[in-house]
Design a protein around this motif. Structure first.
Motif, PDB file in Angstrom:
ATOM      1  N   SER A 194       0.850  -1.316   0.022  1.00  0.00           N
ATOM      2  CA  SER A 194      -0.056   0.004   0.003  1.00  0.00           C
ATOM      3  C   SER A 194       0.738   1.386   0.097  1.00  0.00           C
ATOM      4  O   SER A 194       0.516   2.291  -0.443  1.00  0.00           O
ATOM      5  N   LEU A 197       1.785   1.878  -3.456  1.00  0.00           N
ATOM      6  CA  LEU A 197       0.562   2.548  -4.458  1.00  0.00           C
ATOM      7  C   LEU A 197       0.484   3.942  -4.040  1.00  0.00           C
ATOM      8  O   LEU A 197       0.069   5.023  -4.807  1.00  0.00           O
ATOM      9  N   SER A 201      -0.026   7.638  -5.976  1.00  0.00           N
ATOM     10  CA  SER A 201      -1.058   8.663  -5.871  1.00  0.00           C
ATOM     11  C   SER A 201      -0.339  10.056  -5.638  1.00  0.00           C
ATOM     12  O   SER A 201      -0.783  11.158  -6.200  1.00  0.00           O
ATOM     13  N   TYR A 202       0.933   9.895  -4.752  1.00  0.00           N
ATOM     14  CA  TYR A 202       1.584  11.222  -4.548  1.00  0.00           C
ATOM     15  C   TYR A 202       1.959  11.537  -6.062  1.00  0.00           C
ATOM     16  O   TYR A 202       1.907  12.847  -6.283  1.00  0.00           O
ATOM     17  N   ILE A 204       0.665  11.276  -8.936  1.00  0.00           N
ATOM     18  CA  ILE A 204      -0.310  11.800  -9.884  1.00  0.00           C
ATOM     19  C   ILE A 204      -0.794  13.163  -9.192  1.00  0.00           C
ATOM     20  O   ILE A 204      -0.976  14.325 -10.023  1.00  0.00           O
ATOM     21  N   GLN A 205      -0.569  13.449  -8.228  1.00  0.00           N
ATOM     22  CA  GLN A 205      -1.230  14.870  -7.522  1.00  0.00           C
ATOM     23  C   GLN A 205       0.165  15.788  -7.658  1.00  0.00           C
ATOM     24  O   GLN A 205      -0.399  16.879  -8.111  1.00  0.00           O
TER      25      GLN A 205
ATOM     26  N   GLY B  78      -1.837  12.290  -1.546  1.00  0.00           N
ATOM     27  CA  GLY B  78      -3.076  11.988  -2.251  1.00  0.00           C
ATOM     28  C   GLY B  78      -4.140  11.214  -1.694  1.00  0.00           C
ATOM     29  O   GLY B  78      -5.087  10.712  -2.845  1.00  0.00           O
ATOM     30  N   VAL B  79      -3.969  10.912  -0.387  1.00  0.00           N
ATOM     31  CA  VAL B  79      -4.943  10.240   0.192  1.00  0.00           C
ATOM     32  C   VAL B  79      -6.357  10.482  -0.143  1.00  0.00           C
ATOM     33  O   VAL B  79      -7.556   9.682   0.089  1.00  0.00           O
ATOM     34  N   ASP B  81      -7.527  12.435  -2.440  1.00  0.00           N
ATOM     35  CA  ASP B  81      -8.015  12.459  -3.768  1.00  0.00           C
ATOM     36  C   ASP B  81      -8.781  11.140  -4.012  1.00  0.00           C
ATOM     37  O   ASP B  81      -8.561  10.306  -3.109  1.00  0.00           O
ATOM     38  N   HIS B  83      -8.814   8.206  -6.801  1.00  0.00           N
ATOM     39  CA  HIS B  83      -8.251   7.333  -8.181  1.00  0.00           C
ATOM     40  C   HIS B  83      -8.800   6.179  -8.348  1.00  0.00           C
ATOM     41  O   HIS B  83      -8.766   5.427  -7.592  1.00  0.00           O
ATOM     42  N   MET B  85      -8.310   2.496 -10.156  1.00  0.00           N
ATOM     43  CA  MET B  85      -7.315   1.641 -10.688  1.00  0.00           C
ATOM     44  C   MET B  85      -7.926   0.353 -11.392  1.00  0.00           C
ATOM     45  O   MET B  85      -9.037  -0.007 -10.775  1.00  0.00           O
ATOM     46  N   TYR B 100      -6.934  -6.503  -1.360  1.00  0.00           N
ATOM     47  CA  TYR B 100      -6.478  -5.580  -0.372  1.00  0.00           C
ATOM     48  C   TYR B 100      -7.566  -4.462   0.035  1.00  0.00           C
ATOM     49  O   TYR B 100      -8.242  -3.794  -0.880  1.00  0.00           O
ATOM     50  N   ASN B 102      -6.996  -2.262   2.025  1.00  0.00           N
ATOM     51  CA  ASN B 102      -5.998  -0.834   2.718  1.00  0.00           C
ATOM     52  C   ASN B 102      -6.267   0.014   1.253  1.00  0.00           C
ATOM     53  O   ASN B 102      -6.299   1.350   1.917  1.00  0.00           O
ATOM     54  N   PHE B 103      -6.190  -0.308   0.267  1.00  0.00           N
ATOM     55  CA  PHE B 103      -5.946   0.486  -0.698  1.00  0.00           C
ATOM     56  C   PHE B 103      -7.269   1.709  -0.946  1.00  0.00           C
ATOM     57  O   PHE B 103      -7.049   2.894  -1.104  1.00  0.00           O
ATOM     58  N   ARG B 106      -6.758   4.544   1.271  1.00  0.00           N
ATOM     59  CA  ARG B 106      -5.888   5.420   0.898  1.00  0.00           C
ATOM     60  C   ARG B 106      -5.987   6.364  -0.248  1.00  0.00           C
ATOM     61  O   ARG B 106      -5.208   6.546  -1.103  1.00  0.00           O
ATOM     62  N   THR B 108      -7.491   4.899  -3.018  1.00  0.00           N
ATOM     63  CA  THR B 108      -7.515   4.223  -4.509  1.00  0.00           C
ATOM     64  C   THR B 108      -8.620   3.245  -4.880  1.00  0.00           C
ATOM     65  O   THR B 108      -8.471   2.342  -3.714  1.00  0.00           O
ATOM     66  N   ASP B 146      -7.259   6.056 -13.732  1.00  0.00           N
ATOM     67  CA  ASP B 146      -5.932   6.565 -13.611  1.00  0.00           C
ATOM     68  C   ASP B 146      -4.671   5.657 -13.382  1.00  0.00           C
ATOM     69  O   ASP B 146      -3.747   6.168 -13.874  1.00  0.00           O
ATOM     70  N   ILE B 147      -5.023   4.589 -12.856  1.00  0.00           N
ATOM     71  CA  ILE B 147      -3.849   3.622 -12.683  1.00  0.00           C
ATOM     72  C   ILE B 147      -3.882   2.162 -13.095  1.00  0.00           C
ATOM     73  O   ILE B 147      -5.358   1.702 -12.823  1.00  0.00           O
TER      74      ILE B 147
END
Lengths: 215, 215
Positions: A194, A197, A201-202, A204-205, B78-79, B81, B83, B85, B100, B102-103, B106, B108, B146-147
């Motif tokens: 994570s 990942l 995202s950092y 992208i921002q 960017g948590v 934001d 995105h 995936m 997962y 967790n993503f 955060r 995504t 995005d990803i």
């Protein structure tokens, strides 16, 4: 006398090894640092500097002898040694590792996959029948285990790693979402997915901010 | 004016975020850089330096306000934001990522999992029904992605990534055993598992050499 090699160089070695392996597959015997530089997208001077750490395998004007360099880096990386690994946790990630064929080519054999879930124990993933974690102590004592891949949730990871360390496992490939607390002499390599990942995202921002500014 | 932040600092940010999240869970509101240093096993001066990059959220003698620092670093990462995936490849690794939890915490969301194997398409992994890779183009156009996490063998990875890039996917989480060749503006984060394992075998060998010398 070999001088101490920086962590940054060591981290780059497997990538050299991968590219040299590809050159071997293509039957290329010699390569100049500038050609290797173009392929790997790093500067030629970086390549020369990195490889100089190991006495430098290149000769001015002749470039590098690919098979020699490949073998030497392989030796440095312990590819020609033999290490036993067990996988703790037979979820999707543990199974993914259990089924990687590349690892054995690089000197590491997976000799056991363990889980604590009765519905999973005894079932087969790839070449491995999943074993009961209760038997891990006897297994480690009998077979000798160098590396344990920790693919279980963080609630259990710390204790399991500590027990394995006590049994003589010296290296841990840690996929759990925590840092293992082990004495300094133990080798720990973390793969925190994570966090990997979050780098994305950092970035992208960060890209968005720059584009906003350039408008 | 924000100054450019080094790659090394950015790589450390997710770890700060993780530890601060744990402090939040424990209900800790304030922490000094020396206490944080003990927990994270990095020097207090490193912590101060790192966090100073972002204007520094600490106050001399009072330490850091945990929720503020947690949120600020989360913003930087960017948590907060959002995105989208997709996962390309529903083998064990793709499934591991798809499951997962967790993503999404955060920032995504996994919105699609794709494969080209007819025996896999239509089956379910976690919350996801695996889709036919043939539909990925229409999917990306419809939903915006995005990803892309690339969890397929290297024989196919390069082409798939190039196609997705052409469709507007801007970031790639690359698990295939190769470097993706994409124009510079694309964000690529590599997770090369066999190279990570080779670090371990290097360290084992290095430890052996040192022990041999100390005998």
């Amino acid at each position: 006398m070999q001088k101490a090699i920086s962590q940054a160089v060591i981290k780059r070695l497997p990538r050299y090894y991968r590219y040299l392996g590809e050159l071997m597959d293509e039957g290329i015997e010699r390569i100049s640092s500038s050609e290797l530089s173009q392929r790997m997208k790093v500067t030629a001077s970086q390549i020369r500097q990195d490889l100089n750490n190991f006495g430098g395998f290149g000769h001015q004007g002749y470039g590098y002898h690919v098979p020699t360099l490949y073998n030497e880096i392989g030796n440095l990386l312990g590819v020609n040694d033999h290490h036993n690994m067990i996988i703790i946790g037979a979820g999707n990630l543990g199974r993914a590792l259990a089924n990687y064929e590349n690892f054995s080519k690089r000197g590491t054999s997976i000799i056991g996959v363990f889980d604590n879930d009765p519905s999973v124990i005894g079932s087969v993933t790839g070449k491995h029948q999943i074993k009961d974690i209760k038997g891990v102590e006897a297994f480690v004592k009998e077979h000798g285990v160098d590396i344990a891949a920790i693919c279980i949730p963080k609630s259990a990871a710390g204790e399991v790693a500590k027990n394995l360390a006590g049994l003589g496992v010296r290296a841990f490939w840690n996929f759990s979402h925590m840092d293992l607390e082990l004495p300094e002499e133990y080798i720990v390599e973390n793969v925190h997915l994570s966090e990997s990942l979050m780098q994305i995202s950092y970035m992208i921002q960060d890209q968005d901010k720059k584009r906003e500014k350039d408008k």
